[in-house]
Design an enzyme around this catalytic site. Structure first.
Site, short mmCIF file in Angstrom:
data_model
loop_
_atom_site.label_atom_id
_atom_site.label_comp_id
_atom_site.label_asym_id
_atom_site.label_seq_id
_atom_site.Cartn_x
_atom_site.Cartn_y
_atom_site.Cartn_z
N LYS A 11 96.77 31.78 18.48
CA LYS A 11 97.21 33.26 19.13
C LYS A 11 97.99 33.65 18.49
O LYS A 11 98.01 35.55 18.45
CB LYS A 11 97.55 32.91 20.47
CG LYS A 11 97.40 31.80 21.46
CD LYS A 11 97.26 31.97 23.38
CE LYS A 11 98.92 31.35 22.83
NZ LYS A 11 98.83 29.99 22.84
N ARG A 87 102.06 33.12 31.78
CA ARG A 87 101.80 31.66 31.93
C ARG A 87 101.44 30.92 33.01
O ARG A 87 101.25 29.95 33.32
CB ARG A 87 102.52 30.52 31.16
CG ARG A 87 102.41 30.97 29.64
CD ARG A 87 103.18 30.56 28.89
NE ARG A 87 103.25 30.05 27.43
CZ ARG A 87 103.77 29.76 26.57
NH1 ARG A 87 105.31 29.20 26.85
NH2 ARG A 87 103.83 30.42 25.88
N ARG A 124 101.45 21.23 12.08
CA ARG A 124 102.27 22.61 11.99
C ARG A 124 104.22 22.22 11.08
O ARG A 124 104.58 22.02 11.72
CB ARG A 124 102.40 23.24 13.19
CG ARG A 124 102.52 25.27 13.17
CD ARG A 124 101.96 25.97 14.31
NE ARG A 124 103.17 25.03 15.29
CZ ARG A 124 103.38 26.78 16.03
NH1 ARG A 124 101.71 27.18 16.82
NH2 ARG A 124 103.13 26.50 17.90
N ARG A 156 109.30 21.92 14.68
CA ARG A 156 110.10 22.75 15.76
C ARG A 156 109.90 22.01 16.58
O ARG A 156 109.07 20.93 16.72
CB ARG A 156 109.35 24.49 15.84
CG ARG A 156 109.78 25.22 15.07
CD ARG A 156 109.29 26.50 16.57
NE ARG A 156 108.06 26.41 17.03
CZ ARG A 156 107.01 27.72 17.06
NH1 ARG A 156 107.44 28.88 16.79
NH2 ARG A 156 106.02 27.16 17.91
N ARG A 167 103.33 20.45 27.07
CA ARG A 167 103.13 21.53 26.86
C ARG A 167 101.54 21.80 27.39
O ARG A 167 100.97 22.67 27.65
CB ARG A 167 103.73 21.93 25.54
CG ARG A 167 104.49 22.69 25.11
CD ARG A 167 105.29 22.64 24.04
NE ARG A 167 105.02 24.54 22.59
CZ ARG A 167 104.42 23.99 22.20
NH1 ARG A 167 104.78 22.77 21.10
NH2 ARG A 167 103.77 25.14 21.45
#
Ligand SMILES: [Zn+2]
Length: 214
Positions: A11, A87, A124, A156, A167
């Site tokens: 996204k 969300r 990532r 992260r 998540r």
């Protein structure tokens, strides 16, 4: 427009490209929260704690942030790409009220299967300073130092396995119902998120242009 899709669907990258293509602001609630964390504001401290646990920031805080941003001149004149919000169905309701005078053109669901995003998120790596994206397969040129700004490139906390699982579970529980909600309002377009950045961007632009033209 609003962009929906699982974390790791791409996204952020696509929103950035779309904002350049249509010359509109890219409003990323994730980036806004991370900026607050860096600046160590009250909001930032609260957000840091929640995000480290893979939790969502409460609706009232998120709605306030988005409402402030959507009142600025750049978005009221040109439009925007909204990324990371809504969300939940409650947030979507609030957004519908905020945008009552200037309704959304389209909501895109960037569709990438769960197994694919798990793999992408786990590999990532992100620049701590400028937010540039890297991965284990595509690292910076020298060590884990950002090619753009020399910042530290790190994994992260919210890309670590336990947080990813939380998540994605939250996405299924809270965000997936949004897809049905927007479909019922005739705003939803599903775009296949597999393929190269260019291929996905071409699909998005074709979908958006078709809607705006019709
Ligand atoms: Zn950087």
């Amino acid at each position: 427009m609003v962009m929906l899709g699982r974390q790791g669907a791409g996204k952020g990258t696509q929103c950035l490209r779309l904002s350049r293509h249509y010359v509109v602001p890219h409003i990323s609630t994730g980036d806004m929260l991370r900026a607050a964390v860096r600046e160590d504001t009250d909001l930032g401290r609260k957000a840091a704690e929640l995000m480290a646990n893979g939790e969502l920031v409460p609706d009232d805080i998120m709605i306030g942030i988005v409402e402030d941003r959507l009142e600025r001149g750049d978005t009221t004149q040109r439009g925007y790409v909204l990324d990371g919000f809504p969300r939940t169905v409650d947030q979507a309701d609030a957004l519908a009220k905020i945008t009552a005078g200037r309704p959304l053109d389209v909501v895109i669901d960037l569709d990438v299967p769960r197994e694919v995003v798990l793999e992408r998120l786990g590999s990532r790596r992100v620049c701590d300073d400028c937010g540039a994206n890297y991965s284990v397969a595509a690292p910076p040129r020298y060590g884990w130092v950002c090619d753009n700004c020399g910042g530290d490139v790190v994994q992260r906390d919210d890309d670590k396995p336990a947080a990813i699982e939380r998540r994605l579970a939250q996405y299924e529980a809270k965000t997936a119902p949004l897809i049905a909600w927007y479909e019922g309002r005739g705003l939803l377009e599903v775009v296949d998120g597999l393929g190269t950045t260019e291929q996905v961007l071409d699909r998005m632009v074709a979908t958006i242009d078709q809607r705006r033209g019709s």
